[in-house]
Design an enzyme around this catalytic site. Structure first.
Site, PDB file in Angstrom:
ATOM      1  N   SER A 251       0.869  -1.177   0.000  1.00 27.30           N
ATOM      2  CA  SER A 251       0.000   0.000   0.000  1.00 27.30           C
ATOM      3  C   SER A 251       0.902   1.222   0.000  1.00 27.30           C
ATOM      4  O   SER A 251       2.121   1.096   0.098  1.00 27.30           O
ATOM      5  CB  SER A 251      -0.874   0.025   1.252  1.00 27.30           C
ATOM      6  OG  SER A 251      -0.091   0.391   2.369  1.00 27.30           O
ATOM      7  N   LYS A 252       0.306   2.386  -0.089  1.00 29.90           N
ATOM      8  CA  LYS A 252       1.173   3.560  -0.161  1.00 29.90           C
ATOM      9  C   LYS A 252       1.969   3.774   1.120  1.00 29.90           C
ATOM     10  O   LYS A 252       2.919   4.540   1.127  1.00 29.90           O
ATOM     11  CB  LYS A 252       0.411   4.815  -0.596  1.00 29.90           C
ATOM     12  CG  LYS A 252      -0.874   5.107   0.107  1.00 29.90           C
ATOM     13  CD  LYS A 252      -1.428   6.413  -0.467  1.00 29.90           C
ATOM     14  CE  LYS A 252      -2.689   6.862   0.215  1.00 29.90           C
ATOM     15  NZ  LYS A 252      -3.896   6.229  -0.245  1.00 29.90           N
TER      16      LYS A 252
END
Ligand code: GLU
Length: 490
Positions: A251-252
């Protein structure tokens, strides 16, 4: 006929996981001489991002994943965007309502909240069963005519076990008591993903559904929907999750997630595609470098792995460097100038295109084996494009046996005399054949001459060697550089 699909929602850019799902679905269709289609799932209007549909389709095209059917390519099973298929969902929903498998539900937000709270307090999942499960169609229609808001829900059968097969995980059984009466039609008149997906996969004759693992818990509902419609369900393959280096879902928070972020870092699309194919799929050979046609050849659904795969940026870098190293000169020149133009226009305009093509080609061919990404090119090639400001201290190297500037100067003069004996630029081999025997004759070690010579030509501690530099720079420039450093030592 094998038919697969990629069904993105237009909520943002293409994610690494999405690219992998699309890739596997595409490969499987192509391997079986079937069709791969892209269907845009835009039933959740609140999450839609403007321009996302085009960006998603562009990204797939860029990676060579060309759909046989899509909103762009057309096809016999369209429209390929769900917001243009609403009458189809309505029609199928009516059927479910009529046969008693779905019902109009008028539960208010407050009632739903109260249910959620009850489940939270109990600390268990309590499936939602609406008080309107047994409302008659006429009663419901009267309420709708009176302006009451409604949704349509699936009537999950009581006391059953829903069983299905997942191609990776095997047989899965879920008690119907664990499944909510799923909303099929929302208050805004749009179907939910569940209804739209089941109807579309059937009407579009999808044979294999390859999708993210996060959809596994919803699959019992989908299997039930197929049963209610009297249709045969496609085969399901829920792909393992891609984890970041910290073993948490990519994920970011733990790394780059969007395909575009990797392209902006100058990764080659072929390398990125190759790398992600190896996350969650085992080729069962030691081969690691696969072109798209080779992936199609080697791929099998049995090779899909249940264990979650780790996205390792270092491995991607390694793979990228392999692709750069293996690129033929013409392709490399074209790719490099495209990347420079897009991502480093300053270097492109002020350095790259101010030099002639033969020179640029010689430079990139020289440094290509040391580029992890093409973004390394400007730094690795600096010694060719810019006359260095040589720090004379670098001419010395105890290891090479160069211990004084006087000795370095003598070495430079020695090399210079030989270089000057050529009337035109020597090739690296010609120069080598001229210098090496003379060094031996003079009773010196190679490093004693070649180290200062290389430093004078490049100004760098690490760089291509003196023979390569002279060949690529040309006789004149090489002589000027060496003479300047000799002058600096006086
Ligand atoms: N629209 C869903 C998504 O974007 C697709 C799920 C599926 O492939 O069934 O995740």
């Amino acid at each position: 006929m094998t038919r697969t699909r990629f069904a993105p929602s237009p909520t943002g850019q293409l994610h690494i996981g999405g690219l992998r799902t699309a890739l596997f679905a595409y490969i499987w269709a192509k391997k079986n001489h079937g069709q791969f289609l892209v269907r845009i799932e835009d039933t959740d209007k609140t999450r839609e991002v403007e321009g996302a549909t085009d960006a998603l389709l562009d990204s797939l095209e860029l990676f060579g994943i060309h759909p046989d059917e899509s909103i762009r390519a057309g096809g016999d099973y369209g429209p390929y965007i769900q917001s243009e298929r609403l009458p189809l969902y309505r029609e199928h929903l009516e059927k479910l309502i009529e046969q008693g498998d779905a019902y109009y539900c008028f539960t208010t937000e407050e009632e739903l909240e109260a249910h959620k709270k009850k489940a939270e307090e109990a600390g268990i999942m309590i499936p939602f069963r609406s008080p309107y499960r047994d409302i008659t169609i006429d009663e419901a229609k009267a309420k709708i005519a009176a302006g009451e808001k409604y949704v349509v829900r699936m009537k999950i059968p009581k006391g059953e076990t829903i069983t299905f097969f997942d191609g990776l995980k095997g047989k899965i059984s879920v008690p119907s008591a664990d499944i909510d009466d799923q909303v099929l039609l929302k208050t805004d008149g749009f179907p939910t993903y569940h209804l739209a997906m089941a109807v579309d996969d059937h009407l579009m004759k999808i044979t294999h559904v390859l999708r993210g693992d996060e959809w596994l818990p919803s699959t019992p509902k989908h299997v039930l929907l197929y049963r209610m419609f009297g249709w045969e369900a496609p085969e399901f393959y829920h792909l393992s999750v891609i984890l970041g280096a910290d073993r948490k879902k990519l994920s970011k928070r733990n790394g780059d997630t969007h395909v575009s972020q990797f392209l902006e870092k100058w990764y080659l699309k072929e390398a990125l595609l190759n790398y992600i194919a190896l996350i969650g799929w085992n080729s069962k050979t030691t081969q690691e470098i696969f072109s798209l046609p080779e992936l199609i050849e080697a791929f099998s659904l049995e090779g899909l792995q249940i264990a979650n795969g780790i996205f390792d940026p270092e491995k991607l870098k390694w793979m990228n460097s392999k692709y750069i190293a293996a690129m033929p000169a013409d392709e490399l020149m074209k790719t490099l100038s495209d990347y420079l133009k897009q991502y480093n226009p300053d270097f492109y305009e002020n350095t790259f295109i101010t030099h002639d093509e033969v020179f640029n080609r010689a430079v990139i061919t020289e440094v290509q084996k040391r580029c992890e990404t093409l973004a390394d090119f400007p730094a690795l090639s600096e010694c060719f494009y810019q006359e260095p400001e040589v720090d004379t201290a670098l001419l010395l190297s105890e290891k090479m046996g160069v211990t004084s500037l006087e000795q370095a100067k003598e070495a430079l003069q020695f090399g210079l005399d030989i270089i000057k004996s050529f009337t035109s630029t020597p090739s690296r081999d010609q120069l080598k054949d001229a210098i090496i025997p003379k060094i031996a004759e003079a009773g010196k070690k190679n490093g004693q001459i070649l180290w200062p010579l290389r430093v004078a030509l490049t100004g760098k501690e690490f760089s291509p060697g003196a023979f390569e530099m002279t060949e690529i720079l040309g006789l004149e420039k090489a002589i000027v550089r060496i003479e300047k450093v000799i002058a600096k030592i006086q």
